[in-house]
Write a protein that holds these residues in place. Structure first.
Motif, short mmCIF file in Angstrom:
data_model
loop_
_atom_site.label_atom_id
_atom_site.label_comp_id
_atom_site.label_asym_id
_atom_site.label_seq_id
_atom_site.Cartn_x
_atom_site.Cartn_y
_atom_site.Cartn_z
N SER A 10 0.84 -1.20 0.08
CA SER A 10 0.08 0.08 0.03
C SER A 10 0.98 1.31 0.16
CB SER A 10 -0.95 -0.06 1.21
OG SER A 10 -0.72 0.97 2.03
N VAL A 11 0.74 2.43 -0.86
CA VAL A 11 1.30 3.42 -0.92
C VAL A 11 1.43 4.38 0.42
CG1 VAL A 11 1.45 3.81 -3.51
CG2 VAL A 11 -0.55 4.36 -2.23
N CYS A 12 0.27 4.34 0.95
CA CYS A 12 0.24 5.07 2.28
C CYS A 12 1.07 4.58 3.32
CB CYS A 12 -1.18 5.27 2.77
SG CYS A 12 -2.21 6.25 1.73
N LEU A 34 -5.29 -6.46 2.42
CA LEU A 34 -6.47 -5.41 2.23
C LEU A 34 -7.38 -6.36 1.37
CD1 LEU A 34 -4.44 -2.36 1.65
CD2 LEU A 34 -5.75 -3.00 3.68
N ARG A 35 -6.97 -6.96 0.45
CA ARG A 35 -7.86 -7.58 -0.48
C ARG A 35 -8.93 -8.65 0.27
NH1 ARG A 35 -5.96 -3.98 -2.54
NH2 ARG A 35 -4.06 -4.70 -3.39
N ALA A 51 -11.45 2.27 7.90
CA ALA A 51 -11.05 0.97 7.20
C ALA A 51 -9.93 1.24 6.01
CB ALA A 51 -12.53 0.47 6.45
N VAL A 52 -9.08 1.91 6.61
CA VAL A 52 -7.90 1.99 5.74
C VAL A 52 -6.52 1.80 6.66
CG1 VAL A 52 -8.85 3.27 4.09
CG2 VAL A 52 -8.02 4.39 5.76
N VAL A 53 -5.28 1.55 5.87
CA VAL A 53 -3.99 1.54 6.43
C VAL A 53 -3.21 2.64 5.91
CG1 VAL A 53 -3.90 -0.97 6.93
CG2 VAL A 53 -3.27 0.02 4.58
N PRO A 54 -2.47 3.07 6.46
CA PRO A 54 -1.86 2.70 7.83
C PRO A 54 -2.65 3.44 9.18
CG PRO A 54 -0.47 4.59 7.13
CD PRO A 54 -1.74 4.38 6.11
N GLU A 65 -4.31 8.31 9.37
CA GLU A 65 -3.83 9.18 8.28
C GLU A 65 -2.48 9.37 7.85
OE1 GLU A 65 -5.90 10.71 5.45
OE2 GLU A 65 -7.36 9.44 6.69
N SER A 66 -2.01 8.77 6.91
CA SER A 66 -0.61 8.78 6.84
C SER A 66 0.13 10.07 6.76
CB SER A 66 -0.17 8.06 5.50
OG SER A 66 -1.01 8.74 4.42
N ALA A 67 -0.42 11.25 6.11
CA ALA A 67 0.26 12.37 6.17
C ALA A 67 0.41 13.03 7.65
CB ALA A 67 -0.51 13.56 5.39
N ASP A 101 -3.84 14.22 -0.65
CA ASP A 101 -5.10 13.85 -0.17
C ASP A 101 -6.17 14.60 -0.88
OD1 ASP A 101 -3.96 12.55 2.06
OD2 ASP A 101 -3.85 14.03 3.27
N HIS A 105 -4.06 10.65 -4.48
CA HIS A 105 -3.88 9.27 -3.97
C HIS A 105 -5.35 8.39 -4.48
CE1 HIS A 105 -3.93 6.08 -1.14
NE2 HIS A 105 -5.11 6.23 -1.01
N TYR A 132 -17.16 -7.22 0.51
CA TYR A 132 -16.22 -6.29 0.54
C TYR A 132 -16.53 -4.74 0.17
CZ TYR A 132 -11.81 -4.14 -0.72
OH TYR A 132 -10.72 -2.78 -0.68
N ARG A 141 -15.37 6.15 -2.33
CA ARG A 141 -14.34 5.17 -2.79
C ARG A 141 -15.00 3.95 -3.02
NH1 ARG A 141 -11.10 1.73 0.54
NH2 ARG A 141 -11.87 2.21 2.58
N1 LIG Z 1 -5.95 9.09 3.43
C1 LIG Z 1 -5.65 7.84 3.74
C2 LIG Z 1 -5.75 6.94 2.68
C3 LIG Z 1 -5.59 5.47 3.34
C4 LIG Z 1 -5.87 4.57 2.08
O1 LIG Z 1 -6.75 4.77 1.15
N2 LIG Z 1 -5.17 3.49 2.14
C5 LIG Z 1 -5.63 2.29 1.39
C6 LIG Z 1 -4.24 1.55 0.90
S1 LIG Z 1 -3.15 2.75 0.31
C7 LIG Z 1 -6.32 1.22 1.94
O2 LIG Z 1 -6.24 0.99 3.28
N3 LIG Z 1 -7.22 0.68 1.37
C8 LIG Z 1 -8.28 -0.23 1.92
C9 LIG Z 1 -8.46 -1.22 1.02
O3 LIG Z 1 -7.95 -1.50 -0.03
O4 LIG Z 1 -9.49 -1.98 1.26
C10 LIG Z 1 -4.13 8.07 4.36
O5 LIG Z 1 -3.47 8.55 3.88
O6 LIG Z 1 -3.89 7.36 5.25
#
Ligand SMILES: N[C@@H](CCC(=O)N[C@@H](CS)C(=O)NCC(=O)O)C(=O)O
Length: 262
Positions: A10-12, A34-35, A51-54, A65-67, A101, A105, A132, A141
């Motif tokens: 994951s990029v973040c 994640l998948r 529901a996102v990382v990190p 929030e990564s930033a 942001d 992304h 999912y 999203r």
């Molecule tokens: N704005 C958030 C975006 C985080 C984000 O979108 N993470 C993605 C991976 S890069 C994620 O966890 N997606 C959940 C998924 O694919 O189910 C941040 O910067 O932390």
């Protein structure tokens, strides 16, 4: 103790790992698939309701929030500062990180899902896929991923996302006319933040956006040569994900060339 809930490619997540590596900090890893919907499980949603990382947990304090995490790390561990001291350079740094942001992304997520990740999603049963998609808390999203899975590179969202990334690359090329790094004469959080997005373009077969632009080509080479790139990014490459990128790279390259020429 520093704990990071993250995902290998994951990029973040990679963005935060780079900052941890640049600052020489040790941390405990909790990886999520994640998948498989790991980020949607109730125990994880208690840490990160998006529901996102990190997600960073520092001495039991949760930061999302990564930033925000990257600035938090720079605030707490002040040795090896990664934000410029000069207020103008710092403002420039924030303009770059803010853009991530505010569209970059999401564009990267769209392009990645349309080219590659949809093929992982399509291996799921219809029920698992629905669960999912329904489990994505943000309507925008949810729709983006739904369309990517259904239509791939023919999704109406694909070309605009690709053009957004092409505009980003042109903007970076212009910024690097004045300085070696994004916000001035030293490597900073903005350079760290964009590093995983640049390698993602290569993985997706979109490296042709970078190649004809000499300054960004030189900047990415310098980013990828840093020790933090090996430990925080390359060492986390997942062979299965790389194989998915590889399988669809050529068709993505051709399709992108057609869209960007039009
Ligand atoms: N704005 C958030 C975006 C985080 C984000 O979108 N993470 C993605 C991976 S890069 C994620 O966890 N997606 C959940 C998924 O694919 O189910 C941040 O910067 O932390």
């Amino acid at each position: 103790m520093i704990e990071l809930f993250h995902n290998d490619m994951s990029v973040c997540s990679a963005k935060v790992r780079i900052v941890l590596a640049e600052k020489g900090l040790g941390w405990k890893s909790h990886t999520l698939n994640l998948r498989a919907g790991d980020a949607q499980r109730p125990e994880y949603l208690r840490l990160n309701p998006n529901a996102v990382v990190p997600t960073l947990v520092h001495d039991a304090k949760v930061v999302v929030e990564s930033a925000v995490i990257c600035e938090y790390l720079d605030d707490v561990w002040t040795e090896t500062p990664l934000r410029p001291g000069n207020p103008l350079a710092r403002a420039r740094m924030r303009l770059w990180t803010k853009q991530l942001d505010e569209g970059v992304h999401a564009a990267t997520g769209t392009v990645s899902a349309c080219i590659a990740f949809r093929h992982q999603h399509m291996k799921k049963s219809a029920e698992d896929l629905k669960r999912y998609i329904d489990g994505i808390p943000q309507p925008e999203r949810r729709e983006r991923i739904q369309k990517a899975v259904e239509f791939g590179m023919d999704s109406p969202t694909f070309a605009p996302a690709l053009r957004r990334l092409d505009r980003l690359i042109a903007d970076i090329e212009r910024a690097l006319t004045d300085s070696d790094w994004l916000a001035g004469e030293s490597y900073c959080l903005a350079d760290a933040a964009y590093t995983p997005y640049m390698i993602r373009l290569e993985h997706l077969g979109l490296g042709d956006m970078i190649k004809p632009r000499p300054r960004i080509a030189d900047w990415t080479a310098r980013l990828f040569a840093r020790p933090s790139f090996k430990t925080a990014v390359a060492d986390w490459f997942n062979p299965e994900t790389l194989a998915v990128f590889e399988a669809h790279r050529e068709s993505a390259r051709e399709k992108a060339a057609r869209i960007l020429k039009a």
